[in-house]
Motif scaffolding. Structure first.
Motif, PDB file in Angstrom:
ATOM      1  N   ASP A 161       1.156  -1.113  -0.031  1.00 44.56           N
ATOM      2  CA  ASP A 161      -0.183   0.272   0.231  1.00 44.56           C
ATOM      3  C   ASP A 161       0.875   1.082   0.229  1.00 44.56           C
ATOM      4  O   ASP A 161       0.333   2.333  -0.359  1.00 44.56           O
ATOM      5  CB  ASP A 161      -0.901  -0.041   1.044  1.00 44.56           C
ATOM      6  CG  ASP A 161      -2.257  -0.792   0.929  1.00 44.56           C
ATOM      7  OD1 ASP A 161      -2.382  -1.036   0.081  1.00 44.56           O
ATOM      8  OD2 ASP A 161      -2.755  -1.268   2.159  1.00 44.56           O
ATOM      9  N   ASP A 162       1.795   1.146   0.447  1.00 40.25           N
ATOM     10  CA  ASP A 162       2.627   2.304   1.072  1.00 40.25           C
ATOM     11  C   ASP A 162       3.904   2.457  -0.581  1.00 40.25           C
ATOM     12  O   ASP A 162       4.899   3.682   0.035  1.00 40.25           O
ATOM     13  CB  ASP A 162       2.847   2.710   2.751  1.00 40.25           C
ATOM     14  CG  ASP A 162       4.713   1.399   2.460  1.00 40.25           C
ATOM     15  OD1 ASP A 162       4.579   1.427   1.706  1.00 40.25           O
ATOM     16  OD2 ASP A 162       5.011   1.825   3.586  1.00 40.25           O
ATOM     17  N   TRP A 163       3.682   1.484  -1.398  1.00 41.91           N
ATOM     18  CA  TRP A 163       4.760   1.486  -2.485  1.00 41.91           C
ATOM     19  C   TRP A 163       5.482   3.137  -3.177  1.00 41.91           C
ATOM     20  O   TRP A 163       6.713   3.552  -3.165  1.00 41.91           O
ATOM     21  CB  TRP A 163       4.750   0.790  -3.286  1.00 41.91           C
ATOM     22  CG  TRP A 163       3.439   1.405  -4.344  1.00 41.91           C
ATOM     23  CD1 TRP A 163       2.257   1.090  -4.447  1.00 41.91           C
ATOM     24  CD2 TRP A 163       4.559   2.323  -5.184  1.00 41.91           C
ATOM     25  NE1 TRP A 163       1.223   1.740  -5.330  1.00 41.91           N
ATOM     26  CE2 TRP A 163       2.262   2.948  -6.106  1.00 41.91           C
ATOM     27  CE3 TRP A 163       4.779   2.719  -5.866  1.00 41.91           C
ATOM     28  CZ2 TRP A 163       2.664   3.023  -7.677  1.00 41.91           C
ATOM     29  CZ3 TRP A 163       4.734   3.418  -7.184  1.00 41.91           C
ATOM     30  CH2 TRP A 163       3.487   3.814  -8.174  1.00 41.91           C
ATOM     31  N   GLU A 171       4.266   5.996  -1.930  1.00 40.23           N
ATOM     32  CA  GLU A 171       5.106   6.733  -0.790  1.00 40.23           C
ATOM     33  C   GLU A 171       7.065   7.128  -0.257  1.00 40.23           C
ATOM     34  O   GLU A 171       7.904   7.658  -0.055  1.00 40.23           O
ATOM     35  CB  GLU A 171       4.830   6.295   1.190  1.00 40.23           C
ATOM     36  CG  GLU A 171       4.379   7.513   2.497  1.00 40.23           C
ATOM     37  CD  GLU A 171       3.868   6.950   2.923  1.00 40.23           C
ATOM     38  OE1 GLU A 171       2.405   6.931   2.529  1.00 40.23           O
ATOM     39  OE2 GLU A 171       4.317   7.064   3.872  1.00 40.23           O
ATOM     40  N   LYS A 172       6.711   5.429  -0.194  1.00 40.02           N
ATOM     41  CA  LYS A 172       8.449   4.698   0.227  1.00 40.02           C
ATOM     42  C   LYS A 172       9.519   5.486  -1.254  1.00 40.02           C
ATOM     43  O   LYS A 172      10.700   6.088  -0.798  1.00 40.02           O
ATOM     44  CB  LYS A 172       8.542   3.435   0.531  1.00 40.02           C
ATOM     45  CG  LYS A 172       8.230   2.636   1.828  1.00 40.02           C
ATOM     46  CD  LYS A 172       9.054   3.142   2.408  1.00 40.02           C
ATOM     47  CE  LYS A 172       8.474   2.293   3.863  1.00 40.02           C
ATOM     48  NZ  LYS A 172       7.478   2.311   4.824  1.00 40.02           N
ATOM     49  N   ARG A 219       9.040   8.012  -3.089  1.00 39.53           N
ATOM     50  CA  ARG A 219       8.902   9.065  -2.613  1.00 39.53           C
ATOM     51  C   ARG A 219      10.107   9.517  -1.639  1.00 39.53           C
ATOM     52  O   ARG A 219      10.650  10.970  -2.075  1.00 39.53           O
ATOM     53  CB  ARG A 219       7.993  10.270  -2.324  1.00 39.53           C
ATOM     54  CG  ARG A 219       8.132  11.109  -2.401  1.00 39.53           C
ATOM     55  CD  ARG A 219       6.507  12.008  -1.739  1.00 39.53           C
ATOM     56  NE  ARG A 219       7.008  12.767  -1.712  1.00 39.53           N
ATOM     57  CZ  ARG A 219       6.447  14.052  -2.464  1.00 39.53           C
ATOM     58  NH1 ARG A 219       5.694  13.963  -3.187  1.00 39.53           N
ATOM     59  NH2 ARG A 219       6.600  15.504  -2.403  1.00 39.53           N
ATOM     60  N   GLU A 220      10.540   9.017  -0.470  1.00 40.68           N
ATOM     61  CA  GLU A 220      11.281   8.767   0.576  1.00 40.68           C
ATOM     62  C   GLU A 220      12.816   8.940   0.116  1.00 40.68           C
ATOM     63  O   GLU A 220      13.544   9.393  -0.431  1.00 40.68           O
ATOM     64  CB  GLU A 220      10.878   8.014   1.195  1.00 40.68           C
ATOM     65  CG  GLU A 220      10.055   8.788   2.479  1.00 40.68           C
ATOM     66  CD  GLU A 220       9.432   7.416   3.404  1.00 40.68           C
ATOM     67  OE1 GLU A 220      10.112   6.823   3.711  1.00 40.68           O
ATOM     68  OE2 GLU A 220       8.398   7.802   4.104  1.00 40.68           O
ATOM     69  N   THR A 255       1.480   7.510 -11.517  1.00 42.62           N
ATOM     70  CA  THR A 255       1.712   7.793 -10.221  1.00 42.62           C
ATOM     71  C   THR A 255       3.156   8.009 -10.303  1.00 42.62           C
ATOM     72  O   THR A 255       3.624   9.506  -9.897  1.00 42.62           O
ATOM     73  CB  THR A 255       1.450   7.039  -9.234  1.00 42.62           C
ATOM     74  OG1 THR A 255       0.395   7.055  -8.966  1.00 42.62           O
ATOM     75  CG2 THR A 255       2.157   7.303  -7.059  1.00 42.62           C
TER      76      THR A 255
END
Ligand code: ZN
Length: 230
Positions: free
Chosen positions: A60-62, A64-65, A67-68, A99
């Motif tokens: 789910d957080d791919w 976000e990760k 981007r970090e 995205t």
């Protein structure tokens, strides 16, 4: 000396002395740690992303990760991303691609794109979102599409398809690409495979090998500059 591998998937951190620059692409979150530390040292640059063949069951957080990782390494690019009509779930492919394209535009990163049979969708996406520069990898598209893509600061990377004498489409694509836009690639874990590719490019374009090699090297430097890579 001074060969460029604009699209590869390396398993080592050091380049053979004949290779000046290599851009190693990831394909999936589990693969990002292999490339995320590459910042240009030793000529190796990295790109993180989700490949169109790998869009199923993403964490789910791919995004976000991803981007970090990009924020923590200003020289990191985005790739390998794209669209492939021969692989399932075009709906998810488009969502994941857009995205990542938006991330490339907002963070100002070069996007490394794989596209098979989804050219209209690619152009639609680029009309809405434009990254600072694009590398289209494994170029074998029509001269018309090359002209359409030139509006979006695209570099066209050529690989093993042009070594196949029967691959007329790839040869025509190379001939239709402006010289200041050509790059070479291995699309493998062995950057030395570009030596045969560049040799073949010089035969198809009927120009001396050293001249083509220099052109490609200068184009790679232009790409890095466009991507504001230090
Ligand atoms: Zn690849």
């Amino acid at each position: 000396m001074n060969y460029v591998d604009a699209h590869c998937h390396l398993n080592v951190d050091e380049l053979p002395t004949d290779i000046a620059v290599a851009i190693t692409n990831a394909t999936h979150p589990a693969d990002w740690s292999r490339v995320a530390h590459h910042d240009g040292r030793g000529g190796v640059y990295g790109a993180v992303g989700v490949h169109p063949w790998r869009v199923a069951n993403l964490p789910d957080d791919w995004a976000e990760k991803m981007r970090e990782l990009l924020l923590s390494n200003p020289n990191l690019m985005i790739g390998e991303i794209g669209l492939d009509k021969n692989h399932p779930d075009m709906g998810t492919q488009v969502d994941v691609f857009i995205t990542q394209l938006q991330m490339a535009a907002t963070l100002g990163r070069v996007a490394h794109i794989h596209c098979v049979g989804a050219w209209d969708r690619l152009l639609d996406a680029l009309r809405a979102t434009v990254p600072p520069a694009i590398v289209l990898h494994g170029t074998a598209t029509s001269p018309e599409m090359i002209r359409a893509l030139l509006k979006y600061n695209v570099y066209f990377s050529f690989g093993r398809a042009i070594c196949n004498p029967a691959h007329a489409r790839a040869h025509k694509a190379l001939q239709a690409t402006p010289q200041n836009r050509i790059l070479s690639e291995s699309d493998s874990d062995n950057p030395m495979n570009v030596v045969g590719v560049v040799q073949k490019m010089s035969e198809i374009l009927n120009r001396p090998l050293a001249e083509i090699k220099n052109t490609i090297y200068n184009n790679a430097m232009g790409l890095l500059k466009n991507g504001q890579i230090a």
